[in-house]
Motif scaffolding. Sequence first.
Motif, mmCIF file in Angstrom:
data_model
loop_
_atom_site.group_PDB
_atom_site.id
_atom_site.type_symbol
_atom_site.label_atom_id
_atom_site.label_comp_id
_atom_site.label_asym_id
_atom_site.label_seq_id
_atom_site.Cartn_x
_atom_site.Cartn_y
_atom_site.Cartn_z
ATOM 1 N N ASP A 78 0.820 -1.210 0.000
ATOM 2 C CA ASP A 78 0.000 0.000 0.000
ATOM 3 C C ASP A 78 0.854 1.261 0.000
ATOM 4 O O ASP A 78 0.410 2.313 -0.491
ATOM 5 C CB ASP A 78 -0.923 0.016 1.225
ATOM 6 N N SER A 79 2.042 1.175 0.543
ATOM 7 C CA SER A 79 2.928 2.350 0.591
ATOM 8 C C SER A 79 3.928 2.375 -0.560
ATOM 9 O O SER A 79 4.796 3.244 -0.607
ATOM 10 C CB SER A 79 3.679 2.372 1.933
ATOM 11 N N THR A 80 3.804 1.422 -1.487
ATOM 12 C CA THR A 80 4.706 1.348 -2.640
ATOM 13 C C THR A 80 4.086 2.037 -3.842
ATOM 14 O O THR A 80 2.895 1.900 -4.102
ATOM 15 C CB THR A 80 4.988 -0.129 -3.006
ATOM 16 N N ARG A 81 4.889 2.799 -4.575
ATOM 17 C CA ARG A 81 4.392 3.468 -5.772
ATOM 18 C C ARG A 81 3.849 2.441 -6.753
ATOM 19 O O ARG A 81 4.432 1.385 -6.956
ATOM 20 C CB ARG A 81 5.526 4.264 -6.435
ATOM 21 N N SER A 82 2.719 2.772 -7.384
ATOM 22 C CA SER A 82 2.062 1.822 -8.277
ATOM 23 C C SER A 82 2.958 1.404 -9.435
ATOM 24 O O SER A 82 2.874 0.273 -9.914
ATOM 25 C CB SER A 82 0.749 2.401 -8.805
ATOM 26 N N SER A 83 3.846 2.269 -9.883
ATOM 27 C CA SER A 83 4.735 1.925 -11.000
ATOM 28 C C SER A 83 5.744 0.848 -10.614
ATOM 29 O O SER A 83 6.303 0.174 -11.474
ATOM 30 C CB SER A 83 5.481 3.173 -11.484
ATOM 31 N N LYS A 84 5.962 0.677 -9.314
ATOM 32 C CA LYS A 84 6.926 -0.312 -8.829
ATOM 33 C C LYS A 84 6.268 -1.655 -8.494
ATOM 34 O O LYS A 84 6.960 -2.661 -8.296
ATOM 35 C CB LYS A 84 7.637 0.211 -7.571
ATOM 36 N N ARG A 85 4.952 -1.689 -8.436
ATOM 37 C CA ARG A 85 4.263 -2.897 -7.968
ATOM 38 C C ARG A 85 4.445 -4.074 -8.904
ATOM 39 O O ARG A 85 4.391 -5.221 -8.474
ATOM 40 C CB ARG A 85 2.778 -2.594 -7.773
ATOM 41 N N SER A 124 -0.804 -21.369 -3.256
ATOM 42 C CA SER A 124 -1.509 -20.992 -4.475
ATOM 43 C C SER A 124 -2.484 -19.860 -4.189
ATOM 44 O O SER A 124 -2.559 -18.874 -4.949
ATOM 45 C CB SER A 124 -2.247 -22.192 -5.049
ATOM 46 N N TYR A 125 -3.229 -19.956 -3.096
ATOM 47 C CA TYR A 125 -4.204 -18.920 -2.766
ATOM 48 C C TYR A 125 -3.518 -17.629 -2.331
ATOM 49 O O TYR A 125 -4.044 -16.531 -2.564
ATOM 50 C CB TYR A 125 -5.151 -19.421 -1.674
ATOM 51 N N ILE A 126 -2.358 -17.756 -1.720
ATOM 52 C CA ILE A 126 -1.579 -16.561 -1.390
ATOM 53 C C ILE A 126 -1.131 -15.870 -2.670
ATOM 54 O O ILE A 126 -1.170 -14.635 -2.793
ATOM 55 C CB ILE A 126 -0.375 -16.937 -0.499
ATOM 56 N N ASN A 127 -0.736 -16.640 -3.666
ATOM 57 C CA ASN A 127 -0.388 -16.093 -4.975
ATOM 58 C C ASN A 127 -1.559 -15.315 -5.570
ATOM 59 O O ASN A 127 -1.392 -14.238 -6.138
ATOM 60 C CB ASN A 127 -0.029 -17.240 -5.933
ATOM 61 N N ILE A 128 -2.742 -15.896 -5.464
ATOM 62 C CA ILE A 128 -3.951 -15.258 -5.991
ATOM 63 C C ILE A 128 -4.187 -13.924 -5.297
ATOM 64 O O ILE A 128 -4.463 -12.907 -5.952
ATOM 65 C CB ILE A 128 -5.161 -16.193 -5.798
ATOM 66 N N PHE A 129 -4.081 -13.920 -3.969
ATOM 67 C CA PHE A 129 -4.276 -12.668 -3.238
ATOM 68 C C PHE A 129 -3.270 -11.610 -3.686
ATOM 69 O O PHE A 129 -3.636 -10.454 -3.934
ATOM 70 C CB PHE A 129 -4.145 -12.890 -1.728
ATOM 71 N N LYS A 130 -2.008 -11.985 -3.783
ATOM 72 C CA LYS A 130 -0.980 -11.018 -4.166
ATOM 73 C C LYS A 130 -1.233 -10.452 -5.560
ATOM 74 O O LYS A 130 -1.091 -9.243 -5.796
ATOM 75 C CB LYS A 130 0.397 -11.665 -4.090
ATOM 76 N N PHE A 131 -1.621 -11.315 -6.485
ATOM 77 C CA PHE A 131 -1.884 -10.862 -7.848
ATOM 78 C C PHE A 131 -3.020 -9.837 -7.849
ATOM 79 O O PHE A 131 -2.921 -8.779 -8.502
ATOM 80 C CB PHE A 131 -2.248 -12.064 -8.718
ATOM 81 N N ILE A 132 -4.101 -10.138 -7.133
ATOM 82 C CA ILE A 132 -5.246 -9.223 -7.086
ATOM 83 C C ILE A 132 -4.869 -7.911 -6.411
ATOM 84 O O ILE A 132 -5.222 -6.821 -6.880
ATOM 85 C CB ILE A 132 -6.415 -9.897 -6.356
ATOM 86 N N LYS A 133 -4.147 -8.007 -5.315
ATOM 87 C CA LYS A 133 -3.741 -6.806 -4.580
ATOM 88 C C LYS A 133 -2.882 -5.895 -5.449
ATOM 89 O O LYS A 133 -3.001 -4.662 -5.398
ATOM 90 C CB LYS A 133 -2.976 -7.215 -3.318
ATOM 91 N N LEU A 134 -2.038 -6.479 -6.267
ATOM 92 C CA LEU A 134 -1.101 -5.697 -7.074
ATOM 93 C C LEU A 134 -1.712 -5.144 -8.353
ATOM 94 O O LEU A 134 -1.196 -4.180 -8.913
ATOM 95 C CB LEU A 134 0.110 -6.570 -7.447
ATOM 96 N N THR A 135 -2.801 -5.732 -8.824
ATOM 97 C CA THR A 135 -3.289 -5.384 -10.161
ATOM 98 C C THR A 135 -4.651 -4.706 -10.208
ATOM 99 O O THR A 135 -4.968 -4.050 -11.203
ATOM 100 C CB THR A 135 -3.355 -6.638 -11.056
ATOM 101 N N GLN A 165 -9.857 -1.859 -4.351
ATOM 102 C CA GLN A 165 -8.857 -2.087 -3.315
ATOM 103 C C GLN A 165 -9.440 -2.108 -1.909
ATOM 104 O O GLN A 165 -8.953 -2.835 -1.034
ATOM 105 C CB GLN A 165 -7.749 -1.020 -3.402
ATOM 106 N N GLN A 166 -10.507 -1.341 -1.681
ATOM 107 C CA GLN A 166 -11.093 -1.300 -0.328
ATOM 108 C C GLN A 166 -11.661 -2.651 0.098
ATOM 109 O O GLN A 166 -11.832 -2.914 1.289
ATOM 110 C CB GLN A 166 -12.190 -0.240 -0.284
ATOM 111 N N PHE A 167 -11.932 -3.519 -0.889
ATOM 112 C CA PHE A 167 -12.478 -4.838 -0.586
ATOM 113 C C PHE A 167 -11.412 -5.934 -0.622
ATOM 114 O O PHE A 167 -11.718 -7.099 -0.353
ATOM 115 C CB PHE A 167 -13.583 -5.190 -1.588
#
Length: 370
Positions: free
Chosen positions: A165-172, A237-248, A254-256
């Motif tokens: 959340d504190s990382t610039r979107s261009s770096k995600r 695998s599900y952690i991967n899914i969460f990370k992908f969604i959070k980043l993209t 994002q609030q959800f």
Amino acid sequence: MENIPSKQSDSAIENVPNNISTFFEIGPTKYGGRGCFAKSKISKGTQIHYCSSPVGSSISRPFRKEVCTYCFKYDNGDAMKTKLAKSVSGRKESSALYFCSNDCVNKFLDQDINDILLTNLLSVEQNYLIGLKKPGVDALEPVGDLDEQIDREWERVERWAAEVDSTRSSKRVNFLPRIDESEYLEIKYIVGVLFNEFKIYSQKELNDDLSLEMYLFDLLQSTEREKYHKYPYLLFSYINIFKFIKLTCTAELQQFITTDIVRSLIGKNLSNAFGIWSNTTAKDEDKEFLGFSVYPSASFFNHSCDPNIIKIRVRNDMRFETLRDIAIGEELCINYGNFQNEDVEKRQLELQEWFFDCGCTKCQLELTAK
């Protein structure tokens, strides 16, 4: 799809609206859990329930150009002729969603808000391809006490999410995980449900059907932990899914995107999804699995190897009709898969994927006879 005694809590069930159907009510079954029971006599061929559009759906990647994104039409492998394409996040390359007609394009856009759903679904496509450029990694398996590791790993992910959340979107994009096709399938479904959560949250006037389905979706129980215990590798695998969604995903969603919400969406899909199959007159084993969709109000139908109602997909809607005359108080059951004609032991084994042992009359009679 009930059958699990704790699928919905008693207090939650008591608050389920009575307008799901005029033909049935929800009550306790003799074998545990809840089911749908006829309020009165019902004639064969009666439509007892109709679901207008799922709260979330996903088409598997190999079929994404051959299945209409909106209505799920499949034309024996021919590519859809109409598409929506745009670049996402300023990238030069563009992705597309495929449709069978301009009518379906317009219906898709009518349900969207400011292209939020379109943008997020196209972002999944683009970032999936970006992730493929990264080297593959061996699947991880939990070690030690599984429940302790589940809690520990998800706590670690929560700390990671706070840093993102504190990382610039261009770096995600640097943190983007490589996902496989099964994870891609889950992600598209989750994006759809998150968008409907946003829709409920942001609009005062909503389609009554969507409001009811999303309300009922909240009542469904997650079987996430049961799935980990059956297939431990799914934790990562599900952690991967969460990370992908959070980043993209875009800011609107994002609030959800919290670990609790995403884990719940994955867990509810596991035992409540309806497969989207090719419309073919071939034998069941020759049908193509195109993807899946979730209709919460239909999740209260339990399974029977000798069902008295049938589910019929009508484009992206789902219709339920009686297969024979129904007596008052009789439980209304569908068949979860294509298991009616197999040996009882094989049926029982296959149905354990839904985390229950089938206790229907047909199974009891066949097991007794052995």
